[in-house]
Each structure stands twice: as structure tokens, then as C-alpha cells.
Design a protein around this motif. Structure first.
Motif, PDB file in Angstrom:
ATOM      1  N   LYS A 437      45.145  33.440  38.767  1.00  0.00           N
ATOM      2  CA  LYS A 437      45.929  34.565  38.243  1.00  0.00           C
ATOM      3  C   LYS A 437      45.634  34.786  36.764  1.00  0.00           C
ATOM      4  CE  LYS A 437      49.691  33.868  41.567  1.00  0.00           C
ATOM      5  NZ  LYS A 437      51.072  33.373  41.782  1.00  0.00           N
ATOM      6  N   LEU A 451      42.410  36.909  44.110  1.00  0.00           N
ATOM      7  CA  LEU A 451      43.786  36.451  44.287  1.00  0.00           C
ATOM      8  C   LEU A 451      44.289  36.574  45.721  1.00  0.00           C
ATOM      9  CD1 LEU A 451      45.311  38.178  41.132  1.00  0.00           C
ATOM     10  CD2 LEU A 451      44.351  35.893  41.304  1.00  0.00           C
ATOM     11  N   THR A 501      49.729  38.136  41.935  1.00  0.00           N
ATOM     12  CA  THR A 501      49.014  38.278  40.659  1.00  0.00           C
ATOM     13  C   THR A 501      49.742  37.699  39.464  1.00  0.00           C
ATOM     14  OG1 THR A 501      50.018  40.421  40.122  1.00  0.00           O
ATOM     15  CG2 THR A 501      48.067  40.445  41.542  1.00  0.00           C
ATOM     16  N   ASP A 502      51.020  37.339  39.637  1.00  0.00           N
ATOM     17  CA  ASP A 502      51.872  36.906  38.536  1.00  0.00           C
ATOM     18  C   ASP A 502      52.117  38.032  37.539  1.00  0.00           C
ATOM     19  OD1 ASP A 502      53.505  34.872  37.738  1.00  0.00           O
ATOM     20  OD2 ASP A 502      52.103  34.062  36.272  1.00  0.00           O
TER      21      ASP A 502
END
Length: 560
Positions: A437, A451, A501-502
Motif C-alpha cells: 500500500k 494491491l 489501498t489504505d
């Protein structure tokens, strides 16, 4: 005067008499039905008024004993703060909190009476809506913990200030959150999502859950007073006035409320409230100026912060039909994670949809649904397909490992195994995902496919990036547009993109824009100003600052 003519005349006369008589009977019947309907309606109105009068009288009577409970308990909490034990203090707080909740219910009945008689008035004032909503949200944490419900507060705005009637807003959130928690089973999810729409000047509120849901038939009636949807799944009692009061308060606040729900899948209540001063008349505003905190240039340029409070640490789900091994793993991992357990794949799949664990540790050979079937179904479920799975098995052949990894497993551990090895594997998988990420956000050339760990995730993120890339030049490209195109709710899209993806959806959109700008600059065909317009930024200087913050160097470096 022939017999045929006389017969024809008699038939005609008989027909006319029959039709006239039938019409008269129909009119008499309609009048009777109308009268019956009128009597029934008057009876219903009278019954409802009697109910309201009864509730109002009871509510007034309850105020005195509640005051006599709340006062002494509060005094005990304040006066004996040092002398009482932790257990005693927790009991006092329990009494105080529940008495307060009962007091709120009493006030709610009185407000409902006022709303029905048109006596409620709007008094808005400038408020820190984000902080105010968070305080209301936090008051439900204990109730959620008692039911093992994951309670999430989500917003994409760093700050939301606006004009609201605090009392009405409190009751709207109180009722929606109470209902969501009431009709959500243990280990479920309840989410409060807030977003300020700068274009419309309105606040969007979503309270969603994955509880028992509401039938299509009941959805048309749930805002009617005293209506209670019947359910065989859960025997929850209530007065049937909460949602009716919410609708009255929302409409009084010049907003609107909608509901989307499916049986056994949960409900989403969506409220839209205007929060700008221009929406309200002078007699609807209570002027109170709030201190304006100046922000330095660094804070202005900083990316928006995301508030997401779940109250829980990383969650691990252990799945094994052997009770002793399951208990051993739960006890071992509980020192490092919040651990849940299930005895087969079917239970685990249901639990995953409710708690969304960070990682699953599953045995392969289990009844009802084995580990391979569980892994395959999980990886094909759009909302939980991102969850990594470690398979535990006694099958050590390579073909068994190939079969395990073929279902989408992220790790494969052969029994007997050292528990510290399992812990290390879990740590490495979590760390690897976090590193990926960070790599995606910091490098111009890394793709979002880095991701995605399942075909479902890959397909979804491909659609999202295609939507963003095809609308890059639109400066007003928003999360709402993505939700509309993908057919997903704001909270679901937020959760999915955040978990993969944070990044929040707005941050992800900006990251895709900046990555595209890097690829355009590398062609040497465009200058910084041209690229700024092509990717939907309005100000080249602001674009340069965002680019440098994202990748660590200015965009002009790519032109050299």
C-alpha cells in the motif's frame, strides 16, 4: 301490438328496471362503505390520540423518579471518586448511563407529541458537527461492545462546521443508531458515515448495518407512527414512534430521509440536511459565534484526514472443527490480536461478512464447508475478497499445496506446526500488504493491481480506475459519482477502497490523478500547466505541492 313486440317491450322494460335497481343498490353500498371508512378513520385518529396522551402522561410521570435516580448516582460518582472500587464505579456508571438513556426515551415521546401537534420549532446554531456527531457516536460503544458489534465512525472531511438544531440532530442520530444496534445480531457491523457536500451545502448522513433488514412492504410504512415491522428473526419490542419522529425532525430541519434495505442483508438510512446559514430564516437561527482557529499554510496544504474509529485492534478469525486445537490457537494469538473463532467454513463465512477480520486461519478438513470451499467463496465475495487466508492442513503433498493456493490462499502451513511460525506468517502477510500500500502511494509507476489479491478485487479496482481515468479532466470528480456508477453505497465503497489501498476514496482519486500526471510529464509533450488542466487540477502551484508531497520531488524534475 303483436306478441313479439309486446315481449320485446317487456324485456326492455325489465332490463331498464334491473339496471336502475342495480345502480341504486351500488350507490347505497358505496355510501355505507364510505361511512364505515369515515368511522374507522375517526376511530384510528381517536385511538392514536389516546395512545399519544397515554404516552405523554406516563412520560411526565417518569421524569420525577428518573431525576431521583440520576441525581444521587451522579453525586455518588463525583463525591466518592477516590473511595469506590473499580467494580463499584462501573456499576454506578452503568446505572447512570441507562437512566440517561431512559430519560432520552421519555423526552423523545414528549417531542413526538409536539411534532404531531406542530409545536416543535427549529433553532439552529453554528456547530462543530463532526465533533458533536462523534460524541453521540461514542455513547454507543459500550452497548455495541456488549453485543460484540463493530461500531465504525467514518468521514472523509477533516472538519465539518454548519448550522444545525443540536437537539433535533441529536435525536435523529440517537434513533437511527439505536435502531441499527437493536436489529443487528451479535458480531454484526453498524456504520455511521458523514460527508459534507460543498456543492449543495448539505450534510449527507448514512447509518448502515448488516442486521435483519426490512421487507419491501414494510419500507413503505416504517415512517408511519406506531407502525412496527414484524420479524420472525428477532423479537424486538418498541413503541413504533422512533422513525416517525426522525422523519418529522428531518423534515422540520428542511431535509429528507430515505431507506434502502434487503431482508437478512441489512439496512441503510440516508439523511440529507442543509447546514448552511442561507437555508434558514432569521427566526430559525440562534446566533452564536464560534472562535475561528487560524490554520498555517502547512495545515492548509495537508491532505484531508480520515477519521475511522472502530474501537478494535487487528482481528484474526480461527476456523477449525477440533475444539481443543481451536482453543489453543485462540489462547495463543489472543496476546497479539483480537481473535474470533468458528468451527466450520460456513460459520466462518457468515462471521467474515459481519466482522471483516484482518486475516483468517483455517483448517482444510472440516464438516459442512471445508477450508478450500471457504477460501474459494471468500475470494469471490466482493466485500470480503481482500481478506488473506492461511490454510492449516495435514496434507503435505505438492498437489495439495497447489490446490490450496489455487483457491486463493495466501499461506499454507502443514501440521504439526510451531505456533510461533504461524504468528510470524501472519505478521509477514499483514506487513507485506501494508508495504504494498505504501509502495503504491509513493511510486509513480506502481499500478493498483499491486494491491488486488483476488479476481473480484481486480475487477472492482479496474472499474474504479477506469472511471477515474475517463473523467480525469473533471475537477469536481467525487466519491458520489463513483458510487452512482458502481451501484455501491458510500460506506461500502469507502470500506473496500480503504481496506485495499489504505486510502479514502477522495485520496485514491487524487493519487490516480497524480500518477497519470507523472506518466504525461514523462512523455515530455506537456508542461506542468498543461498537465494540471488535463488531470483536473485548477491551480498549477497547488498541483506541484500535491505532487511533491505524494512522490517526494517536484513535477518539473520529470521534464529534465
Amino acid at each position: 301490438m303483436t306478441p313479439k313486440a309486446i315481449l320485446l317491450f317487456l324485456i326492455l322494460l325489465g332490463s331498464v328496471i334491473y339496471l336502475v335497481r342495480r345502480e341504486i343498490k351500488n350507490r347505497i353500498r358505496l355510501k355505507q362503505e364510505l361511512l364505515t371508512e369515515k368511522v374507522n378513520r375517526e376511530h384510528d385518529v381517536k385511538l392514536n390520540n389516546e395512545k399519544l396522551r397515554f404516552f405523554t402522561n406516563i412520560s411526565h410521570e417518569l421524569r420525577t423518579p428518573l431525576t431521583l435516580i440520576l441525581g444521587p448516582v451522579k453525586q455518588l460518582l463525583e463525591d466518592n471518586a477516590q473511595q469506590v472500587t473499580t467494580y463499584q464505579k462501573s456499576r454506578y456508571e452503568l446505572i447512570h448511563n441507562n437512566a440517561n438513556r431512559l430519560f432520552s426515551l421519555v423526552n423523545q415521546v414528549l417531542d413526538f407529541r409536539k411534532a404531531q401537534s406542530g409545536e416543535l420549532k427549529l433553532k439552529t446554531m453554528e456547530t462543530d458537527i463532526l465533533a458533536y456527531s462523534k460524541n453521540i457516536f461514542d455513547s454507543y460503544k459500550e452497548l455495541a461492545n456488549n453485543k460484540n458489534i463493530e461500531l465504525s465512525f467514518i468521514t472523509e472531511n477533516e472538519d465539518i462546521h454548519g448550522w444545525i438544531d443540536n437537539d433535533k440532530f441529536d435525536k435523529i442520530l440517537y434513533n437511527l443508531l439505536s435502531n441499527a444496534l437493536k436489529f443487528t445480531p451479535d458480531f454484526g457491523n453498524v456504520e455511521l458515515y458523514l460527508r459534507y457536500n460543498e456543492k449543495t451545502g448539505k450534510l449527507n448522513i448514512e447509518v448502515s448495518d448488516n442486521g435483519i433488514g426490512i421487507s419491501k412492504k414494510s419500507q413503505k410504512k416504517i415512517f408511519n407512527r406506531f407502525y412496527q415491522a414484524t420479524s420472525t428473526k428477532q423479537n424486538n419490542t418498541g413503541s413504533g414512534i422512533g422513525l416517525s419522529l426522525v422523519q418529522s425532525l428531518v423534515e422540520l430541519h428542511k431535509g429528507n430521509i430515505e431507506v434502502k434495505s434487503n431482508l437478512d442483508k441489512g439496512s441503510i438510512f440516508m439523511v440529507e440536511l442543509p447546514i448552511e446559514r442561507r437555508f434558514y430564516e432569521d427566526d430559525e437561527v440562534f446566533e452564536l459565534s464560534l472562535p475561528k482557529h487560524s490554520k498555517n499554510e502547512e495545515l492548509k496544504d495537508a491532505p484531508k484526514k480520515i477519521i475511522q474509529d472502530t474501537g478494535l485492534k487487528q482481528k484474526i478469525l480461527v476456523i477449525d472443527d477440533n475444539a481443543e486445537l481451536r482453543k489453543y490457537l485462540v489462547d495463543y494469538l489472543s496476546g497479539f490480536y483480537k481473535v474470533y473463532e468458528a468451527e466450520n467454513g460456513y460459520q466462518a463465512l457468515t462471521l467474515c461478512r459481519q466482522i471483516r477480520p484482518t486475516l483468517c486461519v483455517s483448517d482444510v478438513m472440516m464438516p459442512v464447508m471445508n477450508g478450500l470451499e471457504f477460501c474459494e467463496k471468500l475470494k469471490n465475495d466482493q466485500f470480503i475478497s481482500h481478506i488473506p487466508v492461511v490454510l492449516l492442513t495435514a496434507l503435505s503433498d505438492n498437489k495439495d499445496k497447489v490446490k490450496g493456493y489455487g483457491t486463493g490462499a495466501d499461506g499454507y502451513l502443514i501440521k504439526p506446526f510451531d505456533p510461533s511460525l504461524l504468528k510470524l506468517m501472519i505478521e509477514n502477510i499483514i506487513k507485506t500488504r501494508l508495504d504494498l500500500k505504501a509502495k503504491f502511494a509513493a511510486e509513480t509507476e506502481s499500478e493498483v493491481s499491486l494491491l488486488t489479491h483476488s479476481p473480484v478485487d481486480k475487477s472492482l479496482m479496474l472499474k474504479v480506475t477506469e472511471l477515474i481515468n475517463s473523467n480525469l479532466d473533471k475537477s469536481d470528480l467525487s466519491t458520489s459519482f463513483l458510487c452512482q456508477e458502481l451501484g455501491m453505497s458510500s460506506s461500502k465503497l469507502y470500506q473496500k477502497i480503504k481496506e485495499l489501498t489504505d486510502l479514502a476514496p477522495t485520496e485514491f482519486i487524487r493519487t490516480v490523478r497524480l500518477k497519470k500526471s507523472a506518466s504525461l510529464l514523462k512523455t515530455k509533450k506537456y508542461n506542468v500547466s498543461e498537465v494540471t488542466n488535463l488531470i483536473g487540477f485548477n491551480d498549477p502551484l497547488y498541483f506541484s505541492r500535491c505532487f511533491k508531497k505524494q512522490f517526494g520531488y517536484p513535477p518539473s524534475k520529470l521534464l529534465k
